[in-house]
Design a protein around this motif. Structure first.
Motif, mmCIF file in Angstrom:
data_model
loop_
_atom_site.group_PDB
_atom_site.id
_atom_site.type_symbol
_atom_site.label_atom_id
_atom_site.label_comp_id
_atom_site.label_asym_id
_atom_site.label_seq_id
_atom_site.Cartn_x
_atom_site.Cartn_y
_atom_site.Cartn_z
ATOM 1 N N ALA A 1 0.834 -1.207 0.000
ATOM 2 C CA ALA A 1 0.000 0.000 0.000
ATOM 3 C C ALA A 1 0.867 1.253 0.000
ATOM 4 N N LEU A 2 1.890 1.267 0.846
ATOM 5 C CA LEU A 2 2.799 2.412 0.880
ATOM 6 C C LEU A 2 3.582 2.516 -0.420
ATOM 7 N N GLY A 3 4.005 1.364 -0.955
ATOM 8 C CA GLY A 3 4.714 1.381 -2.229
ATOM 9 C C GLY A 3 3.858 1.940 -3.351
ATOM 10 N N GLY A 4 2.574 1.574 -3.367
ATOM 11 C CA GLY A 4 1.663 2.120 -4.367
ATOM 12 C C GLY A 4 1.472 3.610 -4.201
ATOM 13 N N LEU A 5 1.406 4.078 -2.948
ATOM 14 C CA LEU A 5 1.283 5.515 -2.698
ATOM 15 C C LEU A 5 2.530 6.262 -3.176
ATOM 16 N N LEU A 6 3.696 5.675 -2.924
ATOM 17 C CA LEU A 6 4.938 6.321 -3.350
ATOM 18 C C LEU A 6 5.032 6.448 -4.865
ATOM 19 N N LEU A 7 4.357 5.544 -5.592
ATOM 20 C CA LEU A 7 4.372 5.625 -7.055
ATOM 21 C C LEU A 7 3.734 6.917 -7.569
ATOM 22 N N LEU A 8 2.936 7.567 -6.726
ATOM 23 C CA LEU A 8 2.356 8.843 -7.125
ATOM 24 C C LEU A 8 3.411 9.941 -7.189
ATOM 25 N N PHE A 9 4.526 9.736 -6.475
ATOM 26 C CA PHE A 9 5.530 10.788 -6.372
ATOM 27 C C PHE A 9 6.902 10.374 -6.903
ATOM 28 N N LEU A 10 7.156 9.063 -6.951
ATOM 29 C CA LEU A 10 8.479 8.569 -7.309
ATOM 30 C C LEU A 10 8.394 7.608 -8.481
#
Length: 386
Positions: free
Chosen positions: A134-143
């Motif tokens: 879930a955190l990795g998917g969220l980070l894909l919005l920025f990285l």
């Protein structure tokens, strides 16, 4: 905690590279699953034998450094083939860390507290499986995916640095072994199961339970579709299963310390079996299963799985001799991962021949019968007190 989260933080990033950057299809994702699981099968027993020979703290630190190096390299993979090879190499490093962690828990935790320690360990593991992607998917919005891989390499470095803090407490607890052939060490680890009936019974119950569970586990998306739910309900069901597993891990650790671990495993199977049957019957039932009830069932299923895994790890640490704990743990990991790789294909065949519901019903019936076997094992090991 960082070591477990490092296993899952970049899961979405790796998937994004395969699907969106290199336009890979189902075969690549099947190979990804194999690259993640096969190291425990192919080199697990050897890793366990080497871990039993080595300074335990050194294995813990070096395995995390190896995972960090592989994750760093993955950020610069030029294509899908190289990325999959790197994922396999990272799994090889983790094949050392997993038995070393079990040996460390045995060495550092007093015997009466092993159930609680394993409950906390499994709770962290289950949390990482839900929160990490879930955190990795969220980070894909920025990285970019490659940047997430670099960040995850730093997480493994953090785990290695924290393990350095164990100092001499763990080093002095590590037994010294006489030099002998690695093949002899592996045979000696396998012989531990012949010499310890409780270990053998625990492994058989765990392996069979994983087999019956994974007959239907990969078919959950198709079940939600058969129940006429959308993908949001599937996502909530998976999250509920993870949350149930976390809470049950802590509860079993706190409540089960003085309980017979085989009885706890039987209780987990007795809950999960009938619930899997209910899920299998639901698509053809005359009434609709409310989506809230479905999510609740998955939460209880996650809790029931924790009620099996936590006692099993406690059995390993209570029964295996300290000088062979890593080999025993690695063998158990190899067997259970092998089952997890094979069972979904059999479940898919059942679904193709009959229906998705048939796979759930078959798995649920088998788990219910397995509960009886676990309770019988508990009787042989002492008073049944679930």
């Amino acid at each position: 905690m960082p070591a477990d989260f490092a296993d899952w933080l970049d899961f979405v990033a790796v998937g994004a590279l395969l699907a969106f950057t290199w336009q890979q299809g189902p075969t690549a994702f099947a190979l990804l699953a194999a690259a993640m699981g096969l190291p425990y099968v192919l080199i697990g027993p050897l890793a366990g034998a080497l871990t039993d020979r080595a300074d335990l703290q050194r294995v813990l630190v070096l395995s995390n450094l190896g995972r960090a190096a592989a994750t760093f390299a993955a950020a610069f993979a030029p294509d899908a083939t190289v990325l999959l090879l790197i994922v396999f190499a990272r799994g090889c490093a983790d094949a050392f860390y997993t038995p070393a962690k079990q040996a460390a828990i045995q060495a550092l935790v007093p015997a009466p507290d092993l159930m609680a320690a394993n409950g906390i360990s499994h709770a962290i593991n289950q949390t990482s499986k839900v929160a990490g992607p879930a955190l990795g998917g969220l980070l894909l919005l920025f990285l970019l995916p490659q940047e997430i891989l670099l960040a995850n390499a730093a997480v493994s470095l953090l785990a290695a640095a924290m393990l350095l803090g164990l100092g001499r407490r763990l080093r002095s607890a590590t037994p010294s072994l006489a030099s002998r052939s690695l093949l002899g060490d592996i045979r000696e680890g396998l012989a531990e199961f012949s010499a310890k009936p409780a270990l053998r019974a625990g492994l058989v119950l765990m392996a069979m339970g994983y087999f019956f569970l994974f007959l239907y586990d990969a078919l959950i998306p198709l079940l939600t579709l058969a129940l006429r739910y959308d993908e949001s309900v599937f996502g909530l069901a998976v999250a509920a299963a993870g949350g149930g597993g976390v809470l049950a891990s802590l509860a079993v650790g706190a409540w089960g310390a003085r309980r017979n671990p085989f009885a706890l495993m039987g209780l987990g199977y007795l809950i999960s079996g009938p619930l899997a049957i209910v899920l299998g019957i639901a698509p053809g039932a005359a009434f609709d299963l409310p989506w809230v009830a479905c999510i609740g069932v998955f939460a209880v299923l996650g809790a029931a799985t924790a009620a099996v895994v936590v006692p099993f790890r406690t059995i390993i640490q209570r029964e295996a001799d300290a000088e062979r704990i890593a080999r025993v743990s690695a063998t158990c990991e190899a067997v259970t991962v092998s089952v997890m790789l094979v069972a979904p294909f059999i479940g898919a065949a059942i679904a193709e021949l009959y229906s998705v519901a048939a796979a759930f019903i078959a798995g649920g019936l088998a788990l219910t019968l397995l509960a009886v076997a676990a309770f019988l094992a508990a009787r042989r090991r002492g008073e049944l007190n679930p």
